[in-house]
Every structure is written in C-alpha cells, then in structure tokens.
Motif scaffolding. Structure first.
Motif, mmCIF file in Angstrom:
data_model
loop_
_atom_site.group_PDB
_atom_site.id
_atom_site.type_symbol
_atom_site.label_atom_id
_atom_site.label_comp_id
_atom_site.label_asym_id
_atom_site.label_seq_id
_atom_site.Cartn_x
_atom_site.Cartn_y
_atom_site.Cartn_z
ATOM 1 N N ARG B 115 0.856 -1.193 0.000
ATOM 2 C CA ARG B 115 0.000 0.000 0.000
ATOM 3 C C ARG B 115 0.883 1.230 0.000
ATOM 4 O O ARG B 115 1.687 1.427 0.907
ATOM 5 C CB ARG B 115 -0.897 0.031 1.234
ATOM 6 N N SER B 116 0.741 2.062 -1.012
ATOM 7 C CA SER B 116 1.565 3.267 -1.034
ATOM 8 C C SER B 116 0.943 4.310 -0.107
ATOM 9 O O SER B 116 -0.276 4.408 0.016
ATOM 10 C CB SER B 116 1.696 3.808 -2.458
ATOM 11 N N ILE B 117 1.819 5.028 0.563
ATOM 12 C CA ILE B 117 1.382 6.036 1.541
ATOM 13 C C ILE B 117 1.946 7.382 1.100
ATOM 14 O O ILE B 117 3.116 7.466 0.733
ATOM 15 C CB ILE B 117 1.945 5.691 2.941
ATOM 16 N N ASP B 118 1.110 8.398 1.125
ATOM 17 C CA ASP B 118 1.599 9.755 0.857
ATOM 18 C C ASP B 118 2.209 10.288 2.151
ATOM 19 O O ASP B 118 1.492 10.725 3.051
ATOM 20 C CB ASP B 118 0.421 10.631 0.398
ATOM 21 N N PHE B 119 3.531 10.215 2.231
ATOM 22 C CA PHE B 119 4.202 10.564 3.477
ATOM 23 C C PHE B 119 4.022 12.035 3.851
ATOM 24 O O PHE B 119 4.117 12.404 5.028
ATOM 25 C CB PHE B 119 5.702 10.232 3.391
ATOM 26 N N THR B 120 3.717 12.882 2.865
ATOM 27 C CA THR B 120 3.520 14.305 3.197
ATOM 28 C C THR B 120 2.316 14.486 4.126
ATOM 29 O O THR B 120 2.193 15.487 4.804
ATOM 30 C CB THR B 120 3.313 15.180 1.942
ATOM 31 N N LYS B 121 1.415 13.487 4.147
ATOM 32 C CA LYS B 121 0.214 13.571 4.992
ATOM 33 C C LYS B 121 0.365 12.818 6.321
ATOM 34 O O LYS B 121 -0.582 12.740 7.104
ATOM 35 C CB LYS B 121 -1.001 12.999 4.244
ATOM 36 N N VAL B 122 1.532 12.204 6.532
ATOM 37 C CA VAL B 122 1.741 11.428 7.764
ATOM 38 C C VAL B 122 2.310 12.327 8.859
ATOM 39 O O VAL B 122 3.414 12.856 8.702
ATOM 40 C CB VAL B 122 2.717 10.251 7.511
ATOM 41 N N PRO B 123 1.575 12.513 9.975
ATOM 42 C CA PRO B 123 2.133 13.325 11.061
ATOM 43 C C PRO B 123 3.366 12.628 11.656
ATOM 44 O O PRO B 123 3.332 11.424 11.902
ATOM 45 C CB PRO B 123 1.006 13.382 12.100
ATOM 46 N N ILE B 124 4.429 13.387 11.830
ATOM 47 C CA ILE B 124 5.637 12.817 12.421
ATOM 48 C C ILE B 124 5.876 13.474 13.777
ATOM 49 O O ILE B 124 5.901 14.697 13.885
ATOM 50 C CB ILE B 124 6.848 13.003 11.494
ATOM 51 N N CYS B 125 5.981 12.628 14.803
ATOM 52 C CA CYS B 125 6.142 13.130 16.168
ATOM 53 C C CYS B 125 7.579 12.860 16.585
ATOM 54 O O CYS B 125 8.008 11.710 16.604
ATOM 55 C CB CYS B 125 5.166 12.431 17.104
ATOM 56 N N VAL B 126 8.305 13.922 16.897
ATOM 57 C CA VAL B 126 9.722 13.748 17.214
ATOM 58 C C VAL B 126 10.020 14.090 18.668
ATOM 59 O O VAL B 126 9.300 14.845 19.311
ATOM 60 C CB VAL B 126 10.631 14.588 16.274
ATOM 61 N N GLU B 127 11.104 13.511 19.143
ATOM 62 C CA GLU B 127 11.492 13.640 20.539
ATOM 63 C C GLU B 127 13.012 13.536 20.599
ATOM 64 O O GLU B 127 13.603 12.740 19.861
ATOM 65 C CB GLU B 127 10.846 12.459 21.289
ATOM 66 N N ALA B 128 13.635 14.338 21.432
ATOM 67 C CA ALA B 128 15.097 14.264 21.557
ATOM 68 C C ALA B 128 15.506 14.724 22.942
ATOM 69 O O ALA B 128 14.720 15.339 23.662
ATOM 70 C CB ALA B 128 15.775 15.124 20.492
ATOM 71 N N GLU B 129 16.777 14.427 23.292
ATOM 72 C CA GLU B 129 17.259 14.794 24.626
ATOM 73 C C GLU B 129 17.796 16.218 24.695
ATOM 74 O O GLU B 129 17.924 16.777 25.769
ATOM 75 C CB GLU B 129 18.336 13.811 25.088
ATOM 76 N N ASN B 130 18.114 16.776 23.531
ATOM 77 C CA ASN B 130 18.559 18.179 23.548
ATOM 78 C C ASN B 130 18.082 18.913 22.297
ATOM 79 O O ASN B 130 17.672 18.292 21.318
ATOM 80 C CB ASN B 130 20.078 18.279 23.721
ATOM 81 N N ASN B 131 18.167 20.236 22.366
ATOM 82 C CA ASN B 131 17.616 21.070 21.295
ATOM 83 C C ASN B 131 18.327 20.898 19.962
ATOM 84 O O ASN B 131 17.700 20.977 18.905
ATOM 85 C CB ASN B 131 17.670 22.540 21.702
ATOM 86 N N GLU B 132 19.616 20.670 20.028
ATOM 87 C CA GLU B 132 20.401 20.516 18.800
ATOM 88 C C GLU B 132 19.841 19.334 17.984
ATOM 89 O O GLU B 132 19.562 19.453 16.789
ATOM 90 C CB GLU B 132 21.866 20.263 19.198
ATOM 91 N N VAL B 133 19.653 18.217 18.663
ATOM 92 C CA VAL B 133 19.112 17.025 17.985
ATOM 93 C C VAL B 133 17.663 17.269 17.562
ATOM 94 O O VAL B 133 17.256 16.931 16.443
ATOM 95 C CB VAL B 133 19.210 15.778 18.899
ATOM 96 N N LEU B 134 16.900 17.892 18.446
ATOM 97 C CA LEU B 134 15.491 18.157 18.143
ATOM 98 C C LEU B 134 15.345 18.979 16.860
ATOM 99 O O LEU B 134 14.483 18.705 16.020
ATOM 100 C CB LEU B 134 14.830 18.886 19.318
ATOM 101 N N GLU B 135 16.214 19.981 16.707
ATOM 102 C CA GLU B 135 16.149 20.821 15.505
ATOM 103 C C GLU B 135 16.387 19.998 14.238
ATOM 104 O O GLU B 135 15.710 20.197 13.225
ATOM 105 C CB GLU B 135 17.190 21.952 15.584
ATOM 106 N N VAL B 136 17.339 19.077 14.315
ATOM 107 C CA VAL B 136 17.610 18.213 13.148
ATOM 108 C C VAL B 136 16.393 17.350 12.841
ATOM 109 O O VAL B 136 15.970 17.223 11.680
ATOM 110 C CB VAL B 136 18.861 17.325 13.395
ATOM 111 N N LEU B 137 15.783 16.792 13.887
ATOM 112 C CA LEU B 137 14.628 15.909 13.681
ATOM 113 C C LEU B 137 13.434 16.681 13.116
ATOM 114 O O LEU B 137 12.721 16.189 12.240
ATOM 115 C CB LEU B 137 14.228 15.206 14.982
#
Lengths: 254, 254
Positions: B115-137
């Motif tokens: 099943r193909s998924i339109d990834f532009t419509k998939v909500p992505i929830c990110v989490e990191a231990e510091n802001n530097e990593v969070l910004e990349v995610l």
C-alpha cells in the motif's frame, strides 16, 4: 409518476426529500409532520400538513420517523391501496398496518443534521411481502441510488447489528482516542490520517488481513504498558476485551 | 546534505526510503538488513549491506525495525557522534545506546506491504534529549511531511495508546461487522459508505457530537434484540461493554 407522501420531518426525511427532488420516477406530493418548525423546511417545495386528517391520497407513504413512532404514524394514511414503507433497520415489517401493502426501505447510512449526503452512494436495502411491491421498491431505490438490493428480515436485522459495530462502536473508539489525546494536550487531528488509512485499507485488504497492533502480534509487554497508562476503568475494560478478541482471532492467546 | 543509514528492511523502512528518495535535505547512503530478499528492494538505489561490520559512518541512523529489535540493532553503528533514532510509538528513547545522540522519529500511520502512503500527509512526532538534535529531527520531519511536531515521552505513549483505539480496535470492529455480513450472506461492501461517512463526519463534528445508535439514545429494546441475534460470546461481550460505555457517557444508564 409515483406519488409519495413523506411522513416525518427529521434528518432522514430531509435527506430523502432532497434525494427525491429531481427524481423522474417519483415525486413527493406532501410532507406530514407534527413539528411546525421542522415542517417549514419543506413548505416552499411541496404541500405540507401537520394534521393527520389532511394527509393526501398517494401511491406510496414513507414513514421516515423514529423507530418507536413507526407503529402509530403508519396508521395515519387512510388510502389503503397504497404501499406503506418504513426506513428502519431494526423494526419488523409487521409493525406496519396489516391491511396495507407493506414494505421496508432501509438506507444504510448515518444521517446528521447539516451534513449533506450523496444519496446515489447510499446502499438501499428493500423488503416486501410480495413481488409487485418489491418491484416498486427496487425501482424507487434504483432511481435515487447506485445500490439497491432486496434482502429479507433476518438479513436486515443482521445488517443493522453490523452497522452498530461499524459505525456506533467505531465512533465511540474515536471518542476515547480523542479523550486520550485531550488528556495529554495532543490535537486529535494528529490521528486523522491514521483513521483515514484504516478505512482506505479496506479497499485492498479485508479487515481480517488489515489487522495490526500489539494484540495482533501477541505483544503482552506493550499491552501491559497500555493498561497501566489508563486511569478510566471503562477504557481498560474496552482495551482488555478487544485485545483478547484480537488475540483469540489470530491464535496468539497465551 | 544529511547522510542517513537506514537500519531495517520492513514496511516502515521501505516507506521511509521512498519518502526520502527525492529529499533535498537528507539522503539515504546505505540500508542495512539481515533479510537478503527484503534488502534487494533497495539494491539499485543505494548501498546495501547485511553485515553490521559494514555499516557506514553517517550523520544519522534510523532504526526502522520491530520494537523488540531496537535495543540490539541500535548498538550496531560504531560512529558515536551521529544521531540515532527509532520510529516506535511504544519504546522509550532510553532503549537506544546512552553514548549516542538519541531521538525518536515516530510516524503516526499504519504501514502495510503493497500500500503506497503519501508521506507528506503522515504526522511525524519527534522527541530528543537536547535542542540541537530536536532541531535536526524537526527539519528532517518537515522535509518529508506537512506535519511534524515535538512531543515528550508521556505524550508519545498516550498517542500510541490512542492509535490502538483509533486503528487496531476500530479495524477489529470492522472485522466483526464483516463476519456478521458473511454469516448472513450479505456483501461487506454494503457497509463501506457508512464506514466512510463515520470518518468523514469527524471533519465537522467531534466524535462526542457524532455519536448515534441504540446505546446513544438509551434504546434498551433494540440492544436486547441485537444481543439475542449474536451467537458469538465474544461479540456479545464487546457489544455489552461498548454499549454500556456509550450509555454512561451520555447519561442514559438505567
């Protein structure tokens, strides 16, 4: 042209009336209802009455009223050569008066005020005591919908039950998901694409094939963590029962 | 250009790889996986390896593997200055090695083979231990999806639980509805427009407002009839619990 009197002014009556507005096979010659405000919706487009003594002669009467009103309201028309229908999934055909040509015209959809429905996409399930009536119902159904099928009483009862699982219970699970989101300051919108894909999948996979999740893969660890997250006892119970049902289905029961 | 090594070859890895194929912010320089057949999907489009000793240095490693494999697989990369992510809703960030820059990249969707998924419509929830990593995610998430939000561990756990209600349990109810249809020689397709409208309603009504059905209106008579129709004890239990939950919610409990 089949002359129809519509008995009732609720959501279903409004949607049915609109679906029949441009119909070439049938025309609504009158709408009857007790509620004058609801009746006013129809007043510029057909004859209306709030008195059962003024119900006109017609070829067909449609009782588009709540289940518990069908028995009483279906007694009102005095023209006994006509066909009389109700639209309920749950009420037996025999709730209609025995001296009429009785039938059921069950549109399998959920109708809400203010939401427009494309009636051509609504499956209509019809039932009648003889072929003559059945033919009229099939013709009427096919004049407003792409899908109109004859079913029997037992099938209608089963379909109504299946609809409770597919719509009412499903909606309650959405409500619980929304509550969990709200409790954790998360927008429910985050779940919408997932919900849409859950349904879109059914075009290519049976729900049996489409099942995923901790219960599907027998993942007790995640299930325990989920149970510990919930403080609402009812939610825990729903989680347990549905997880057990899925585990049993896929042979993952410990 | 952010250099990514993808660890894993399952459904999610395939969908993520495809979503990143034309990405201007990041590029997948290698895919690692044990399953040679699954690995072959990627071979013409990037470097592949089935040996953990050959995993290349990268800026970011994505563990797109099953929950119980995350701990082991995330140990494989030896380049400890890199960011390492997993994609699970249920696994803590601390399952990743403590000497790395750790993060979570949780796409809230159900991924099925074929099943193909339109990834532009998939909500992505990110989490990191510091802001530097969070910004990349956040930058990575926003490069493939319209919706990328930072959430904390507790929110992710709750979201995963909500997703089980909204997807896994809902799908099981569809399966039971399909089984009831099959038992009564009715095509499941009859229910599809109802199911689609159940979801479409959520665009204009909250699930709390959208609730309908016998339990919503406190209709004990119809509920009794439904219970009597079911022979499957598990179905009866599901019917009872969900009806009770709805009745309580709307104050219809007798």
């Amino acid at each position: 042209m089949l002359k129809i009197v519509l008995l009732g002014t609720g959501n279903l009556a409004v949607h049915l009336f609109d679906a029949l507005a441009t119909n070439k096979f049938a025309t609504v010659i009158q709408v009857f209802g007790r509620n004058k405000e609801a009746l006013s919706y129809f007043q510029d487009r057909t004859d209306i009455t709030d008195s059962k003594d003024n119900i006109r002669d017609a070829d067909l009467y449609i009782c588009a009223v709540s289940d518990d009103a069908i028995k009483a309201v279906s007694q009102y028309p005095r023209h006994k050569e006509a066909i009389i229908l109700h639209c309920s999934g749950a009420v037996p055909l025999t709730a209609l008066p025995g001296d009429c040509k009785r039938g059921v015209f069950y549109p399998l959809q959920t109708f809400s005020k203010g939401r427009s429905i494309d009636f051509t996409k609504v499956p209509i399930c019809v039932e009648a005591e003889n072929n003559e009536v059945l033919e009229v119902l099939l013709a009427l159904g096919k004049s407003i919908s792409e899908t109109c099928v004859a079913i029997d009483s037992d099938q209608r009862k089963a379909l109504h039950l299946a609809a409770v699982f597919a719509n009412n219970f499903t909606n309650h699970l959405f409500e619980r998901a929304a509550a969990i989101c709200a409790d954790n300051k998360l927008p429910f919108n985050l779940l919408k694409p997932l919900i849409e894909e859950t349904v879109a999948k059914l075009d290519t996979l049976s729900p049996l094939e489409a099942q995923t999740g901790p219960a599907r893969r027998g993942d007790q660890y995640t299930q325990e963590k989920h149970l510990n997250l919930m403080t609402d006892l009812r939610d825990r119970e729903i989680y347990r029962i549905l997880s057990q049902a899925i585990e049993e289905k896929y042979g993952n029961q410990l």
